[in-house]
Design a protein around this motif. Structure first.
Motif, PDB file in Angstrom:
ATOM      1  N   LYS A  79       0.847  -1.209   0.000  1.00 55.89           N
ATOM      2  CA  LYS A  79       0.000   0.000   0.000  1.00 55.89           C
ATOM      3  C   LYS A  79       0.879   1.255   0.000  1.00 55.89           C
ATOM      4  CE  LYS A  79      -3.910   1.882   2.641  1.00 55.89           C
ATOM      5  NZ  LYS A  79      -5.063   1.550   1.807  1.00 55.89           N
ATOM      6  N   LEU A  80       1.931   1.236   0.812  1.00 63.32           N
ATOM      7  CA  LEU A  80       2.844   2.378   0.878  1.00 63.32           C
ATOM      8  C   LEU A  80       3.568   2.589  -0.457  1.00 63.32           C
ATOM      9  CD1 LEU A  80       4.388   1.834   4.434  1.00 63.32           C
ATOM     10  CD2 LEU A  80       2.773   3.630   3.748  1.00 63.32           C
ATOM     11  N   LEU A  81       3.981   1.502  -1.087  1.00 63.23           N
ATOM     12  CA  LEU A  81       4.699   1.614  -2.361  1.00 63.23           C
ATOM     13  C   LEU A  81       3.818   2.207  -3.463  1.00 63.23           C
ATOM     14  CD1 LEU A  81       6.815  -1.668  -2.337  1.00 63.23           C
ATOM     15  CD2 LEU A  81       7.654   0.697  -2.201  1.00 63.23           C
ATOM     16  N   LYS A  82       2.497   2.043  -3.355  1.00 61.49           N
ATOM     17  CA  LYS A  82       1.587   2.679  -4.309  1.00 61.49           C
ATOM     18  C   LYS A  82       1.375   4.152  -3.973  1.00 61.49           C
ATOM     19  CE  LYS A  82      -0.885  -1.540  -5.477  1.00 61.49           C
ATOM     20  NZ  LYS A  82      -2.084  -2.345  -5.270  1.00 61.49           N
ATOM     21  N   TYR A  83       1.425   4.469  -2.677  1.00 63.26           N
ATOM     22  CA  TYR A  83       1.173   5.836  -2.204  1.00 63.26           C
ATOM     23  C   TYR A  83       2.401   6.738  -2.334  1.00 63.26           C
ATOM     24  CZ  TYR A  83       0.252   9.507   1.305  1.00 63.26           C
ATOM     25  OH  TYR A  83       0.110  10.693   1.962  1.00 63.26           O
ATOM     26  N   TYR A  84       3.583   6.216  -2.068  1.00 66.60           N
ATOM     27  CA  TYR A  84       4.788   7.035  -2.020  1.00 66.60           C
ATOM     28  C   TYR A  84       5.075   7.842  -3.285  1.00 66.60           C
ATOM     29  CZ  TYR A  84       6.293   5.274   2.547  1.00 66.60           C
ATOM     30  OH  TYR A  84       6.397   4.993   3.881  1.00 66.60           O
ATOM     31  N   PRO A  85       4.826   7.331  -4.483  1.00 67.77           N
ATOM     32  CA  PRO A  85       5.134   8.144  -5.671  1.00 67.77           C
ATOM     33  C   PRO A  85       4.359   9.465  -5.751  1.00 67.77           C
ATOM     34  CG  PRO A  85       4.956   5.845  -6.283  1.00 67.77           C
ATOM     35  CD  PRO A  85       4.488   5.955  -4.858  1.00 67.77           C
ATOM     36  N   THR A  86       3.315   9.623  -4.914  1.00 66.06           N
ATOM     37  CA  THR A  86       2.573  10.889  -4.899  1.00 66.06           C
ATOM     38  C   THR A  86       3.217  11.913  -3.963  1.00 66.06           C
ATOM     39  OG1 THR A  86       1.080  10.287  -3.068  1.00 66.06           O
ATOM     40  CG2 THR A  86       0.436   9.605  -5.306  1.00 66.06           C
ATOM     41  N   LEU A  87       4.207  11.504  -3.166  1.00 64.15           N
ATOM     42  CA  LEU A  87       4.836  12.388  -2.193  1.00 64.15           C
ATOM     43  C   LEU A  87       6.046  13.097  -2.788  1.00 64.15           C
ATOM     44  CD1 LEU A  87       4.713  10.073   0.962  1.00 64.15           C
ATOM     45  CD2 LEU A  87       3.067  11.828   0.260  1.00 64.15           C
ATOM     46  N   LYS A  88       6.324  14.277  -2.253  1.00 62.44           N
ATOM     47  CA  LYS A  88       7.389  15.152  -2.776  1.00 62.44           C
ATOM     48  C   LYS A  88       8.733  14.441  -2.894  1.00 62.44           C
ATOM     49  CE  LYS A  88       9.483  19.650  -1.770  1.00 62.44           C
ATOM     50  NZ  LYS A  88       9.417  20.813  -0.861  1.00 62.44           N
ATOM     51  N   ARG A  89       9.143  13.737  -1.843  1.00 65.24           N
ATOM     52  CA  ARG A  89      10.464  13.108  -1.855  1.00 65.24           C
ATOM     53  C   ARG A  89      10.576  12.044  -2.949  1.00 65.24           C
ATOM     54  NH1 ARG A  89      13.795  10.430   3.258  1.00 65.24           N
ATOM     55  NH2 ARG A  89      15.699   9.970   2.084  1.00 65.24           N
ATOM     56  N   TRP A  90       9.484  11.338  -3.217  1.00 62.12           N
ATOM     57  CA  TRP A  90       9.538  10.209  -4.135  1.00 62.12           C
ATOM     58  C   TRP A  90       8.964  10.545  -5.506  1.00 62.12           C
ATOM     59  CZ3 TRP A  90      12.780   7.671  -1.536  1.00 62.12           C
ATOM     60  CH2 TRP A  90      12.687   7.596  -0.134  1.00 62.12           C
ATOM     61  N   ASN A  91       8.264  11.661  -5.617  1.00 60.71           N
ATOM     62  CA  ASN A  91       7.710  12.088  -6.889  1.00 60.71           C
ATOM     63  C   ASN A  91       8.730  12.957  -7.621  1.00 60.71           C
ATOM     64  OD1 ASN A  91       5.950  12.572  -8.975  1.00 60.71           O
ATOM     65  ND2 ASN A  91       4.745  14.084  -7.873  1.00 60.71           N
ATOM     66  N   THR A  92       9.943  12.482  -7.605  1.00 67.39           N
ATOM     67  CA  THR A  92      11.090  13.188  -8.172  1.00 67.39           C
ATOM     68  C   THR A  92      11.963  12.142  -8.853  1.00 67.39           C
ATOM     69  OG1 THR A  92      11.018  14.678  -6.259  1.00 67.39           O
ATOM     70  CG2 THR A  92      13.039  14.686  -7.539  1.00 67.39           C
ATOM     71  N   PRO A  93      12.586  12.474  -9.962  1.00 67.85           N
ATOM     72  CA  PRO A  93      13.491  11.489 -10.577  1.00 67.85           C
ATOM     73  C   PRO A  93      14.531  11.002  -9.562  1.00 67.85           C
ATOM     74  CG  PRO A  93      13.190  13.384 -12.007  1.00 67.85           C
ATOM     75  CD  PRO A  93      12.515  13.717 -10.705  1.00 67.85           C
ATOM     76  N   ALA A  94      14.841   9.713  -9.620  1.00 70.19           N
ATOM     77  CA  ALA A  94      15.744   9.097  -8.635  1.00 70.19           C
ATOM     78  C   ALA A  94      17.064   9.846  -8.494  1.00 70.19           C
ATOM     79  CB  ALA A  94      15.994   7.640  -8.991  1.00 70.19           C
TER      80      ALA A  94
END
Length: 195
Positions: A79-94
């Motif tokens: 569930k977290l792995l689906k949610y995290y891409p919407t967050l600032k830290r993770w919604n950024t190129p690696a």
């Protein structure tokens, strides 16, 4: 912070309240991150999104308690792995994610490992709330707590070969190493050292 609008840490996703806001290098609060993810102007760990989800999935019981769900740690991690891409830290190129590591973490890791306690070796520490790890100890027949519920500590848990665990809590003033059984039962002080 507007109490009518719930904000979430843009790293781990936990709800943000004024008490757990992260801090910038100048000591001011940071409205995007919690203190467990961002302290003194630096991320507390250089984690991948997968590692962050793995760490946060350890707190699935807390999540279930507040949501009424009955997720397993594995289900919560997904569930977290689906949610995290919407967050600032993770919604950024690696390659653009800040990789800053808090400067005190390595100092504390080295100091804990230098204690020479059997079966106690760590490679990482996490920022933990005092209220989460402040266990009562029996000292000379009296119950004492050595940590401050309202403070944060660098901490970790290491399982021993006998099934008991070491708990580590570090701050600027001291290092506490305790030993306890399942769910924190029968806690004992192993070492309380002033820095």
């Amino acid at each position: 912070m507007n109490m009518n609008e719930t904000k979430f840490c843009q790293s781990c996703g936990m709800p943000l309240t004024n008490e757990i806001l992260g801090t910038n290098a100048d000591g001011s609060t940071n409205a995007d991150y919690c203190i467990y993810c961002y302290k003194d102007g630096a991320f507390t760990g250089d984690y991948t999104m997968e590692e962050m989800a793995e760490y946060c999935s350890m707190f699935v019981e807390e999540y279930n308690k507040h949501t009424g769900q009955h997720l397993t740690a594995c289900e919560y991690k997904q569930k977290l792995l689906k949610y995290y891409p919407t967050l600032k830290r993770w919604n950024t190129p690696a390659d653009a994610i800040p990789r800053t590591e808090h400067p005190m973490k390595k100092v504390f890791v080295d100091e804990v490992n230098a204690l020479g306690i059997s079966e106690l070796h760590i490679s990482n520490l996490y920022v933990l709330s005092g209220s989460f790890i402040n266990q009562p100890y029996n000292v000379n027949g009296n119950e004492v707590r050595l940590l401050n519920d309202n403070a944060t500590y660098w901490g970790n848990q290491v399982q021993k070969s006998n099934g008991r665990c070491y708990g580590i809590a570090c701050c600027d003033e001291y290092i506490l190493v305790s030993e306890y059984g399942k769910d924190g039962s029968d806690p004992e002080i192993v070492l309380f050292k002033r820095r």
